[in-house]
Scaffold this motif. Structure first.
Motif, PDB file in Angstrom:
ATOM      1  N   LEU A  87       0.851  -1.187   0.000  1.00  0.00           N
ATOM      2  CA  LEU A  87       0.000   0.000   0.000  1.00  0.00           C
ATOM      3  C   LEU A  87       0.886   1.235   0.000  1.00  0.00           C
ATOM      4  O   LEU A  87       1.642   1.476   0.945  1.00  0.00           O
ATOM      5  CB  LEU A  87      -0.910  -0.006   1.233  1.00  0.00           C
ATOM      6  CG  LEU A  87      -1.700  -1.296   1.465  1.00  0.00           C
ATOM      7  CD1 LEU A  87      -2.434  -1.238   2.791  1.00  0.00           C
ATOM      8  CD2 LEU A  87      -2.663  -1.549   0.315  1.00  0.00           C
ATOM      9  N   TYR A 132       1.501   5.071   0.300  1.00  0.00           N
ATOM     10  CA  TYR A 132       0.882   6.223   0.966  1.00  0.00           C
ATOM     11  C   TYR A 132       1.697   7.487   0.773  1.00  0.00           C
ATOM     12  O   TYR A 132       2.937   7.450   0.756  1.00  0.00           O
ATOM     13  CB  TYR A 132       0.768   5.975   2.467  1.00  0.00           C
ATOM     14  CG  TYR A 132      -0.441   5.189   2.891  1.00  0.00           C
ATOM     15  CD1 TYR A 132      -1.617   5.821   3.302  1.00  0.00           C
ATOM     16  CD2 TYR A 132      -0.421   3.796   2.897  1.00  0.00           C
ATOM     17  CE1 TYR A 132      -2.721   5.091   3.707  1.00  0.00           C
ATOM     18  CE2 TYR A 132      -1.527   3.061   3.294  1.00  0.00           C
ATOM     19  CZ  TYR A 132      -2.674   3.714   3.704  1.00  0.00           C
ATOM     20  OH  TYR A 132      -3.762   3.003   4.091  1.00  0.00           O
ATOM     21  N   LEU A 175      -3.898   7.068   0.826  1.00  0.00           N
ATOM     22  CA  LEU A 175      -3.541   5.908   0.020  1.00  0.00           C
ATOM     23  C   LEU A 175      -3.520   6.282  -1.455  1.00  0.00           C
ATOM     24  O   LEU A 175      -4.558   6.563  -2.058  1.00  0.00           O
ATOM     25  CB  LEU A 175      -4.540   4.778   0.269  1.00  0.00           C
ATOM     26  CG  LEU A 175      -4.333   3.495  -0.554  1.00  0.00           C
ATOM     27  CD1 LEU A 175      -3.010   2.834  -0.199  1.00  0.00           C
ATOM     28  CD2 LEU A 175      -5.499   2.534  -0.342  1.00  0.00           C
ATOM     29  N   GLY A 180      -2.782   0.691  -4.181  1.00  0.00           N
ATOM     30  CA  GLY A 180      -2.620  -0.555  -3.447  1.00  0.00           C
ATOM     31  C   GLY A 180      -2.616  -1.736  -4.399  1.00  0.00           C
ATOM     32  O   GLY A 180      -3.325  -1.738  -5.411  1.00  0.00           O
ATOM     33  N   ARG A 205      -9.269   5.590   2.266  1.00  0.00           N
ATOM     34  CA  ARG A 205      -7.946   5.985   1.766  1.00  0.00           C
ATOM     35  C   ARG A 205      -7.242   6.956   2.709  1.00  0.00           C
ATOM     36  O   ARG A 205      -6.019   7.094   2.662  1.00  0.00           O
ATOM     37  CB  ARG A 205      -8.078   6.591   0.367  1.00  0.00           C
ATOM     38  CG  ARG A 205      -8.719   5.623  -0.618  1.00  0.00           C
ATOM     39  CD  ARG A 205      -8.814   6.171  -2.027  1.00  0.00           C
ATOM     40  NE  ARG A 205      -7.544   6.090  -2.725  1.00  0.00           N
ATOM     41  CZ  ARG A 205      -7.430   6.160  -4.049  1.00  0.00           C
ATOM     42  NH1 ARG A 205      -8.513   6.293  -4.805  1.00  0.00           N
ATOM     43  NH2 ARG A 205      -6.244   6.086  -4.625  1.00  0.00           N
ATOM     44  N   TYR A 261      -9.151   1.191   8.272  1.00  0.00           N
ATOM     45  CA  TYR A 261      -8.901   1.028   6.843  1.00  0.00           C
ATOM     46  C   TYR A 261     -10.076   0.349   6.135  1.00  0.00           C
ATOM     47  O   TYR A 261     -10.337   0.594   4.955  1.00  0.00           O
ATOM     48  CB  TYR A 261      -7.624   0.206   6.656  1.00  0.00           C
ATOM     49  CG  TYR A 261      -7.182  -0.007   5.230  1.00  0.00           C
ATOM     50  CD1 TYR A 261      -6.533   0.999   4.528  1.00  0.00           C
ATOM     51  CD2 TYR A 261      -7.395  -1.226   4.594  1.00  0.00           C
ATOM     52  CE1 TYR A 261      -6.119   0.808   3.217  1.00  0.00           C
ATOM     53  CE2 TYR A 261      -6.973  -1.432   3.286  1.00  0.00           C
ATOM     54  CZ  TYR A 261      -6.343  -0.413   2.604  1.00  0.00           C
ATOM     55  OH  TYR A 261      -5.922  -0.609   1.313  1.00  0.00           O
TER      56      TYR A 261
END
Length: 204
Positions: A100, A102, A131, A134, A152, A181
């Motif tokens: 993921l 970020y 985010l 992913g 996100r 999440y």
């Protein structure tokens, strides 16, 4: 552009322009390269697997604005990789890995001790992340994140310590996720990001 992303950029601008309240020659900026060991904690009635930690990269722009003899304010802008690994995932899959990516903005207050050449510090403060993307790897087969089932925006906190060796900075930190999440997931009630990070940087 997502509204959450706009808010993060607004906070970033406020933090970095906060340097107008200190003398320009006192403010320092830098680059940091590091890694994090991250995982996600799952909570839910139907959870039968335990996520394990994974390694990810952490690249950052850093800053330091003195607020006095001891205290300074250090907003940072990170691109970091969070995620997890699951062994014996089930359904014929032996291993699943989530990566993921970020964009994250820690807003850290630092307490500094020592002289100019060698200086220790401790730090803590809130952090907000977004985010960017992913991806999941199921035994070598990639699959993109389904953003309909995730939040996100990731609000959390960071705390850590480090040392300045002249312009070189070494630090370690703990990253605690406070946001859930998971979103509208029938199997998982709550997912939170956690991680430990280490990095080396240079200040100008």
């Amino acid at each position: 552009m997502n509204n959450y992303f706009k808010k993060i950029m607004a906070v970033l601008a406020i933090c970095f322009f906060a340097g107008q309240f200190v003398q320009a020659q006192e403010a320092k900026f830098g680059l940091r390269v590091g890694g994090i060991i991250s995982r996600q904690e799952f909570k839910g009635q139907n959870i039968t697997v335990e996520p394990k930690s994974k390694f990810g990269l952490d690249l950052a722009l850093t800053s330091d604005f003195p607020l006095g003899e001891v205290v300074s304010f250090g907003p940072e802008l990170h691109w970091m990789q969070k995620g997890y690994k699951i062994e014996d995932f089930g359904g014929g899959i032996e291993e699943a890995t989530a990566t993921l990516n970020y964009l994250e903005l820690p807003m850290l207050i630092k307490l500094n001790f020592g002289g100019e050449d060698v200086k220790m510090f401790v730090m803590a403060g809130p952090s907000v992340g977004y985010l960017l993307s992913g991806k999941y790897d199921y035994d070598g087969v990639d699959e993109d994140e389904n953003y309909d089932f995730v939040n996100r925006l990731d609000v959390g906190a960071q705390l850590g310590a480090g040392v300045h060796l002249g312009p070189i900075v070494l630090d370690v930190r703990y990253m605690l996720g406070l946001s859930n999440y998971a979103k509208d997931n029938p199997l998982i009630d709550e997912i939170k990001n956690t991680g430990f990070g280490v990095g080396v940087g240079i200040m100008f």
